[in-house]
Design a protein around this motif. Sequence first.
Motif, PDB file in Angstrom:
ATOM      1  N   ARG B 168      10.821  13.156  20.745  1.00  0.00           N
ATOM      2  CA  ARG B 168      10.664  12.710  22.120  1.00  0.00           C
ATOM      3  C   ARG B 168       9.493  13.439  22.769  1.00  0.00           C
ATOM      4  NH1 ARG B 168      16.017  13.030  24.282  1.00  0.00           N
ATOM      5  NH2 ARG B 168      15.685  15.147  24.979  1.00  0.00           N
ATOM      6  N   GLU B 169       9.444  14.752  22.581  1.00  0.00           N
ATOM      7  CA  GLU B 169       8.366  15.526  23.206  1.00  0.00           C
ATOM      8  C   GLU B 169       7.009  15.108  22.682  1.00  0.00           C
ATOM      9  OE1 GLU B 169       9.481  19.598  22.768  1.00  0.00           O
ATOM     10  OE2 GLU B 169      11.068  19.401  24.272  1.00  0.00           O
ATOM     11  N   SER B 170       6.897  14.883  21.379  1.00  0.00           N
ATOM     12  CA  SER B 170       5.579  14.521  20.852  1.00  0.00           C
ATOM     13  C   SER B 170       5.198  13.109  21.283  1.00  0.00           C
ATOM     14  CB  SER B 170       5.531  14.688  19.328  1.00  0.00           C
ATOM     15  OG  SER B 170       6.175  13.603  18.709  1.00  0.00           O
ATOM     16  N   MET B 171       6.195  12.210  21.378  1.00  0.00           N
ATOM     17  CA  MET B 171       5.897  10.848  21.839  1.00  0.00           C
ATOM     18  C   MET B 171       5.473  10.846  23.295  1.00  0.00           C
ATOM     19  SD  MET B 171       5.896   8.547  19.549  1.00  0.00           S
ATOM     20  CE  MET B 171       5.661   7.178  20.671  1.00  0.00           C
ATOM     21  N   GLN B 172       6.125  11.676  24.088  1.00  0.00           N
ATOM     22  CA  GLN B 172       5.754  11.761  25.509  1.00  0.00           C
ATOM     23  C   GLN B 172       4.286  12.142  25.651  1.00  0.00           C
ATOM     24  OE1 GLN B 172       8.558  14.634  26.872  1.00  0.00           O
ATOM     25  NE2 GLN B 172      10.175  13.145  27.254  1.00  0.00           N
ATOM     26  N   LEU B 173       3.887  13.170  24.915  1.00  0.00           N
ATOM     27  CA  LEU B 173       2.492  13.620  25.008  1.00  0.00           C
ATOM     28  C   LEU B 173       1.543  12.541  24.508  1.00  0.00           C
ATOM     29  CD1 LEU B 173       2.935  17.321  23.940  1.00  0.00           C
ATOM     30  CD2 LEU B 173       2.580  16.381  26.231  1.00  0.00           C
ATOM     31  N   GLU B 174       1.961  11.850  23.435  1.00  0.00           N
ATOM     32  CA  GLU B 174       1.114  10.808  22.877  1.00  0.00           C
ATOM     33  C   GLU B 174       0.910   9.667  23.873  1.00  0.00           C
ATOM     34  OE1 GLU B 174       1.217   8.191  18.852  1.00  0.00           O
ATOM     35  OE2 GLU B 174       2.094  10.183  18.820  1.00  0.00           O
ATOM     36  N   VAL B 175       2.007   9.247  24.498  1.00  0.00           N
ATOM     37  CA  VAL B 175       1.919   8.173  25.488  1.00  0.00           C
ATOM     38  C   VAL B 175       1.013   8.597  26.633  1.00  0.00           C
ATOM     39  CG1 VAL B 175       3.229   6.976  27.279  1.00  0.00           C
ATOM     40  CG2 VAL B 175       4.123   7.095  24.959  1.00  0.00           C
ATOM     41  N   ARG B 176       1.146   9.845  27.053  1.00  0.00           N
ATOM     42  CA  ARG B 176       0.344  10.357  28.158  1.00  0.00           C
ATOM     43  C   ARG B 176      -1.154  10.348  27.810  1.00  0.00           C
ATOM     44  NH1 ARG B 176      -0.709  10.514  33.206  1.00  0.00           N
ATOM     45  NH2 ARG B 176      -0.842  12.533  34.218  1.00  0.00           N
ATOM     46  N   ARG B 177      -1.448  10.803  26.584  1.00  0.00           N
ATOM     47  CA  ARG B 177      -2.843  10.822  26.139  1.00  0.00           C
ATOM     48  C   ARG B 177      -3.438   9.417  26.131  1.00  0.00           C
ATOM     49  NH1 ARG B 177      -1.642  14.880  22.374  1.00  0.00           N
ATOM     50  NH2 ARG B 177      -1.104  13.321  20.805  1.00  0.00           N
ATOM     51  N   LEU B 178      -2.649   8.492  25.557  1.00  0.00           N
ATOM     52  CA  LEU B 178      -3.096   7.113  25.430  1.00  0.00           C
ATOM     53  C   LEU B 178      -3.317   6.490  26.806  1.00  0.00           C
ATOM     54  CD1 LEU B 178      -3.428   5.517  22.814  1.00  0.00           C
ATOM     55  CD2 LEU B 178      -1.257   4.421  23.313  1.00  0.00           C
ATOM     56  N   GLN B 179      -2.390   6.756  27.704  1.00  0.00           N
ATOM     57  CA  GLN B 179      -2.460   6.187  29.045  1.00  0.00           C
ATOM     58  C   GLN B 179      -3.709   6.683  29.771  1.00  0.00           C
ATOM     59  OE1 GLN B 179      -1.662   8.129  32.071  1.00  0.00           O
ATOM     60  NE2 GLN B 179      -1.991   6.340  33.386  1.00  0.00           N
ATOM     61  N   ARG B 180      -4.007   7.965  29.593  1.00  0.00           N
ATOM     62  CA  ARG B 180      -5.193   8.535  30.247  1.00  0.00           C
ATOM     63  C   ARG B 180      -6.459   7.949  29.656  1.00  0.00           C
ATOM     64  NH1 ARG B 180      -3.538  14.568  31.433  1.00  0.00           N
ATOM     65  NH2 ARG B 180      -2.435  14.136  33.364  1.00  0.00           N
ATOM     66  N   ARG B 181      -6.463   7.866  28.309  1.00  0.00           N
ATOM     67  CA  ARG B 181      -7.650   7.400  27.612  1.00  0.00           C
ATOM     68  C   ARG B 181      -7.971   5.956  28.002  1.00  0.00           C
ATOM     69  NH1 ARG B 181      -7.467   7.902  21.321  1.00  0.00           N
ATOM     70  NH2 ARG B 181      -8.877   6.197  20.833  1.00  0.00           N
ATOM     71  N   LEU B 182      -6.948   5.097  28.085  1.00  0.00           N
ATOM     72  CA  LEU B 182      -7.171   3.695  28.403  1.00  0.00           C
ATOM     73  C   LEU B 182      -7.173   3.447  29.900  1.00  0.00           C
ATOM     74  CD1 LEU B 182      -4.800   2.168  25.694  1.00  0.00           C
ATOM     75  CD2 LEU B 182      -7.265   2.505  25.543  1.00  0.00           C
ATOM     76  N   LYS B 183      -6.901   4.503  30.693  1.00  0.00           N
ATOM     77  CA  LYS B 183      -6.835   4.395  32.158  1.00  0.00           C
ATOM     78  C   LYS B 183      -5.901   3.267  32.585  1.00  0.00           C
ATOM     79  CE  LYS B 183     -11.388   6.357  33.025  1.00  0.00           C
ATOM     80  NZ  LYS B 183     -11.795   6.541  31.595  1.00  0.00           N
ATOM     81  N   LEU B 184      -4.715   3.248  31.946  1.00  0.00           N
ATOM     82  CA  LEU B 184      -3.749   2.188  32.226  1.00  0.00           C
ATOM     83  C   LEU B 184      -2.918   2.544  33.441  1.00  0.00           C
ATOM     84  CD1 LEU B 184      -2.365   1.325  28.694  1.00  0.00           C
ATOM     85  CD2 LEU B 184      -3.180  -0.326  30.371  1.00  0.00           C
ATOM     86  N   THR B 185      -2.841   1.633  34.388  1.00  0.00           N
ATOM     87  CA  THR B 185      -1.911   1.801  35.498  1.00  0.00           C
ATOM     88  C   THR B 185      -0.507   1.673  34.924  1.00  0.00           C
ATOM     89  OG1 THR B 185      -3.519   0.647  36.837  1.00  0.00           O
ATOM     90  CG2 THR B 185      -1.344   0.978  37.806  1.00  0.00           C
ATOM     91  N   THR B 186       0.315   2.695  35.126  1.00  0.00           N
ATOM     92  CA  THR B 186       1.595   2.730  34.424  1.00  0.00           C
ATOM     93  C   THR B 186       2.753   3.055  35.352  1.00  0.00           C
ATOM     94  OG1 THR B 186       0.456   3.500  32.438  1.00  0.00           O
ATOM     95  CG2 THR B 186       2.839   3.776  32.485  1.00  0.00           C
ATOM     96  N   LEU B 187       3.817   2.270  35.198  1.00  0.00           N
ATOM     97  CA  LEU B 187       5.055   2.552  35.927  1.00  0.00           C
ATOM     98  C   LEU B 187       6.083   2.927  34.871  1.00  0.00           C
ATOM     99  CD1 LEU B 187       6.173   2.438  38.814  1.00  0.00           C
ATOM    100  CD2 LEU B 187       6.999   0.149  38.317  1.00  0.00           C
ATOM    101  N   PHE B 188       6.625   4.121  35.019  1.00  0.00           N
ATOM    102  CA  PHE B 188       7.512   4.682  34.008  1.00  0.00           C
ATOM    103  C   PHE B 188       8.884   4.925  34.641  1.00  0.00           C
ATOM    104  CE2 PHE B 188       8.826   8.845  31.978  1.00  0.00           C
ATOM    105  CZ  PHE B 188       9.271   8.283  30.814  1.00  0.00           C
ATOM    106  N   ILE B 189       9.924   4.442  33.966  1.00  0.00           N
ATOM    107  CA  ILE B 189      11.271   4.549  34.524  1.00  0.00           C
ATOM    108  C   ILE B 189      12.067   5.556  33.715  1.00  0.00           C
ATOM    109  CG2 ILE B 189      13.417   3.273  34.933  1.00  0.00           C
ATOM    110  CD1 ILE B 189      11.337   2.060  36.519  1.00  0.00           C
ATOM    111  N   THR B 190      12.681   6.518  34.357  1.00  0.00           N
ATOM    112  CA  THR B 190      13.534   7.444  33.624  1.00  0.00           C
ATOM    113  C   THR B 190      14.590   8.051  34.538  1.00  0.00           C
ATOM    114  OG1 THR B 190      13.554   9.369  32.169  1.00  0.00           O
ATOM    115  CG2 THR B 190      12.030   9.429  34.011  1.00  0.00           C
TER     116      THR B 190
END
Lengths: 292, 352
Positions: B168-190
């Motif tokens: 979970r921790e590594s996926m979280q960081l990966e998603v964050r990196r990807l989101q920043r790199r692609l500059k994706l507007t993101t809505l995250f629910i948790t």
Amino acid sequence: MSSVAEARAAPSRARPDPERARERTLLLLAAPALLVLGVLFVWPLLRLLSMSVADGTLAQFEKAALDSLYIAVLWDSMEIALFVTAICLVLAYPVSLWLVQAGRLGFILGMFFLLLPFWTSVLVRTYAWMVLLGRSGVINRMLRDWGLIEAPLPLLHNLTGVLIGMVHVLLPYMVFPIYAALLRIDPDLKRAAEGLGAPAWRVFLRVTLPLSLPGVFAGCALVFVISLGFFITPALLGGGRVIMIAMLIEQQVREFLDWPFAAALATVLLAATLVIYAALGRLTGGQAHAAR
Amino acid sequence: MDLTVRGVVRRFGPVTALAGVDLTVAEGELLTILGPSGSGKTTLLKVVAGFEIPDEGTVRLGSEDVTLAPPRQRDVGMVFQNYALFPHLTVAQNVAFPLEMRRMPKPERDRRVAEALALVELAGYEARLPRQLSGGQQQRVALARAIVFNPRLLLLDEPFGALDRKLRESMQLEVRRLQRRLKLTTLFITHDQEEALILSDRVAVMNAGRIEQVGTPGDVYARPATRFVADFVGESNLLEGRASGDAAAEVPGLGRIALARAAGAAGDRTTLLLRPEALRVGAEAAALPNRAHGRIVETVFLGLSVKLRLRLDGGLELLARLPLRPSEPLPAAEGETVPLGFAPEDVHVVGG
């Protein structure tokens, strides 16, 4: 699988294995049913099958294979079963789709009409169809009164009548497997497809339909195999003009008292059924696996 | 593209799932909706995705009003909680699905699929079926499928819930990196506050169909606007008392507490937040303006830190969290009474 079972079985000599004990209890619960099946079904079936080779030769089978009548009837039976299966599929799929998304009341009503033929005796149901389909039956009279036709449509004592009667009884066998398969599809998959840009018809073709195929195969196998052995419905609604293999077997026994030959025909029917079942089962198994 | 939600209300019979939600997600921002189950966060997500039509209010993507648009016209990529991968399609076919729906020619489609799979480090898995993949890999496929068509908005619906902690921790960081790199507007629910604090540019805390506070993770943690936020985000000592008019408050069981500034007019009810890590225990408590004594009733070892539950004379209980270094022993054992103290600056007046 077997290595696991062995590993578990080894120490079980020393202490009781709860899993084993459970299996034994379950077997005990099934025992009465197995006994009844064994005595009343498997034993007579084996007796019948052994009759076909009672004279020690395969002469009865030779007779069945060489007489073109029997081959033709078996072929006809398969054709009729195929027709019935196809018609059932075309009718059952939309009904199943509707049942899955119907409200409580719609579901109860749908089930009621689907199951109605099961609650009626075969004879009553079949004679009711004769009343409806005959030359001066309800349907023909209605159509004539409305001026839609001049001469009565030939609906009874032919293939049409047989198909109508058989589809009526067999429709639930097609609906339930398809309904169950549709019900198992995660609604999020449809949402995902929609969200990814698919209009309703593409969601259906690309997601719903392929994922319901195991149910479609199961329904087709059931309907086809049950159709193949139909007797009363084609005998009455076909009016002697449509002959299925089961009728031929009955004729051998009742009119010619030729038990060995009837047994041979029955064996051929059973074998054909098993082959088709195995083939469809393999197809269904593969599909079900892929869909999981 | 930026997302604007204005005055959205959604009722289910007598239940109001969304009671007037206003929210803006800036272009390229990752905003987290944090809330307990039943707070309305999933309904809000469905309204944004188009699976629910709100009774009132509007949803805009950029300048386009999409409140009534069907999901397929929104160009929104979504990662479902259970991934919702098509089980009968291969990895490549799954990722190609949105491109196929957009009638992209096959050569370009193949190129984009390869790109997306490379982004999530799944090149070489094209021909596998979802059930032949691990949970983490399935999630990457879902992510690739959600971003391959350059969506205007990315929605993540509790995507990490099913993964074990490390993954979970590594996926979280990966998603964050990807989101920043692609500059994706993101809505995250948790519903996981820790996850929300780690990942987000901003956090919106939801409760009972409303957004209680929107702010940076630091803001929401250090300066919660409501009692609910203070309680839901992080661990907290919430002290009920009355303001004294000057920079202090009267708290039953603790007495007079010095604050950095006034908590309201004299006699006003007030709620004070003291984070466990701000409560000092032992010798260092002596120099602080707010002091008390407490008996250690419970010690929980957490690896890098230790959590103490302390009971004061009046029966009031406080949580303390102390950093733990291998060379230093614990200040005291369970059952012992120790001095406590905290600085006025470390006390936050909730809603003040």
